[in-house]
Scaffold this active site. Structure first.
Site, mmCIF file in Angstrom:
data_model
loop_
_atom_site.group_PDB
_atom_site.id
_atom_site.type_symbol
_atom_site.label_atom_id
_atom_site.label_comp_id
_atom_site.label_asym_id
_atom_site.label_seq_id
_atom_site.Cartn_x
_atom_site.Cartn_y
_atom_site.Cartn_z
ATOM 1 C CE LYS A 23 -0.495 -0.721 4.950
ATOM 2 N NZ LYS A 23 -0.825 0.123 6.047
ATOM 3 N NE ARG A 121 -5.965 0.521 12.260
ATOM 4 C CZ ARG A 121 -4.827 0.393 11.605
ATOM 5 N NH1 ARG A 121 -3.928 1.355 11.660
ATOM 6 N NH2 ARG A 121 -4.565 -0.664 10.875
ATOM 7 C CE1 TYR A 250 11.979 31.730 1.858
ATOM 8 C CE2 TYR A 250 12.177 29.344 1.686
ATOM 9 C CZ TYR A 250 11.821 30.561 1.129
ATOM 10 O OH TYR A 250 11.317 30.611 -0.132
ATOM 11 C CG MET A 298 8.339 23.115 -1.871
ATOM 12 S SD MET A 298 7.080 23.959 -2.812
ATOM 13 C CE MET A 298 6.158 24.816 -1.568
HETATM 14 C C1 LIG Z 1 -3.803 -4.354 8.473
HETATM 15 C C2 LIG Z 1 -2.342 -4.330 8.205
HETATM 16 N N1 LIG Z 1 -1.668 -5.479 8.087
HETATM 17 C C3 LIG Z 1 -0.343 -5.514 7.845
HETATM 18 C C4 LIG Z 1 0.375 -4.344 7.724
HETATM 19 C C5 LIG Z 1 1.866 -4.407 7.491
HETATM 20 O O1 LIG Z 1 2.535 -3.911 8.610
HETATM 21 P P1 LIG Z 1 4.115 -3.810 8.653
HETATM 22 O O2 LIG Z 1 4.487 -2.820 7.620
HETATM 23 O O3 LIG Z 1 4.398 -3.324 10.030
HETATM 24 O O4 LIG Z 1 4.646 -5.163 8.369
HETATM 25 C C6 LIG Z 1 -0.273 -3.115 7.840
HETATM 26 C C7 LIG Z 1 0.487 -1.874 7.726
HETATM 27 O O5 LIG Z 1 0.302 -0.898 8.354
HETATM 28 C C8 LIG Z 1 -1.671 -3.109 8.084
HETATM 29 O O6 LIG Z 1 -2.345 -1.968 8.191
#
Ligand SMILES: Cc1ncc(COP(=O)(O)O)c(C=O)c1O
Length: 358
Positions: A23, A121, A250, A298
């Site tokens: 992700k 969550r 700056y 920046m």
């Molecule tokens: C639900 C979930 N599983 C797994 C992971 C992977 O975690 P990590 O990067 O600490 O291995 C994340 C990352 O935040 C997550 O949100």
């Protein structure tokens, strides 16, 4: 990344699948290239947070199981299922929506029922309610219970007891759902849990940070056999003589304490070099550390090259990575910013060209 995945696979063993979490553009590294490397290294699945991320990955990996771990709106669910991604479910209304959308897209929706065992969550808190939800999924011909899962809140705090409490809450629910749906994958561990406790591995581990060779505990990743995959480079665009008292940047937050040479690097907070690093970081040039001086702008930063220097415009500058025998870890940058390595690499902006070196 490939070697990191191989090391993780070796740790978890043949019977446990590795799902690489890619992700946020592969934690800033580039999602598709990371996905490909992870799969070469033995990962068999990919996970993301958003439907758009699943859609993008699907173009690159037509047959790899992709799990969308995040909450989804109706439109996002449609996009995710159309991309043949698997999705998280924990509320009855969303389960019903999954069933309707599955009919629309013309194939079964593969669902991972999520227990909130203490993260607070996403997920259902009540174990019985989650098992009942799984049962309703099993009885719906358009739905397939592909997984039962949870997520740990304190896996990266070695020695804490809460992860074991979460594990104890999750295990019986996983077993009950497993009895309802025999091909259901049980998963809980992120990188920290994977490295910390084999009891968290179940059928699959979901590793993100360790795949990128970063340490989930914020220390030196090489101590755990992980290799940082990313380096952040810039170059010295100009070298200037500063007389004692002359200021850079700056707000004039730094003034030369003596006559010195200053290098100007065309990288700044617009690229993800956080402003909190003003007068609070080192940069490698010519195989040596040089302090970042003045305020991060920046688009530019300035570094003190010292009273005498042989550094010339065009010299390579390393903000994260190795040069000669010196190295700057993302973990060092994170410590200086009082944050975590995740945020450092995720923060590298789109403006920075990613160059893939195999
Ligand atoms: C639900 C979930 N599983 C797994 C992971 C992977 O975690 P990590 O990067 O600490 O291995 C994340 C990352 O935040 C997550 O949100």
């Amino acid at each position: 990344m490939e070697r990191n995945c191989r090391a993780l696979k070796e740790r978890v063993g043949d019977r446990v699948e590795l799902c690489a979490v890619v992700k946020a553009n592969g934690y800033g590294h580039g999602a598709a290239v990371c996905g490909a490397a992870a799969l070469r290294g033995g990962a068999t699945r990919l996970a993301v947070a958003a439907a758009t991320e699943a859609e993008e990955l699907r173009l690159h990996f037509p047959d790899v199981p992709i799990l969308v771990m995040g909450a989804l709106t109706g439109d996002e669910l449609r996009a995710a299922l159309a991309a043949r991604a698997e999705v998280a479910v924990w509320r009855e209304r969303f389960r019903e929506l999954c069933s309707r959308v599955a009919a629309e897209v013309g194939h079964m929706a593969r669902l991972h029922v999520k227990l909130d065992s203490g993260m607070g969550r996403l997920g259902e808190r009540d174990p019985e309610a989650l098992i009942a939800l799984a049962r309703r999924c099993v009885h719906d011909q358009r739905l397939d219970v592909a997984g039962v899962w949870t997520h740990f809140a304190t896996a990266d705090e070695e020695g804490d007891a809460f992860m074991s409490e979460q594990l104890a809450a999750f295990a019986p629910v996983a077993e009950a759902v497993g009895e309802l749906a025999s091909d259901c994958t049980v998963h809980a561990a992120n990188s920290a849990a994977t490295l910390r406790d084999a009891g968290t591995h179940f059928d699959m581990v979901r590793c993100g940070i360790a795949v990128y060779g970063l340490d989930p505990f914020g220390r030196d990743p090489t101590d755990r056999g992980l290799e940082p995959a990313l380096e952040l480079h810039s170059y010295v665009a100009d070298v200037k003589r500063f007389e004692r008292g002359a200021s850079a940047g700056y707000g004039r937050t730094w003034r030369a304490p003596e006559d010195t040479w200053v290098g100007v690097l065309p990288i700044g907070y617009g690229d993800g070099v956080r402003r909190g690093l003003s007068n609070n970081a080192d940069v490698l040039v010519g195989g040596r550390r040089h302090p970042l001086v003045g305020t991060v702008s920046m688009d530019n930063i300035t570094i003190d090259l010292g009273r005498e220097t042989d550094v010339e415009p065009g010299a390579q500058a390393v903000l994260i990575g190795r040069q000669g025998s010196e190295r700057i870890l993302a973990e060092e940058v994170a410590t200086r910013l009082d944050t975590i390595n995740y945020e450092v690499t995720c923060g590298i902006s789109q403006r920075v060209p990613r160059e893939v070196i195999e």
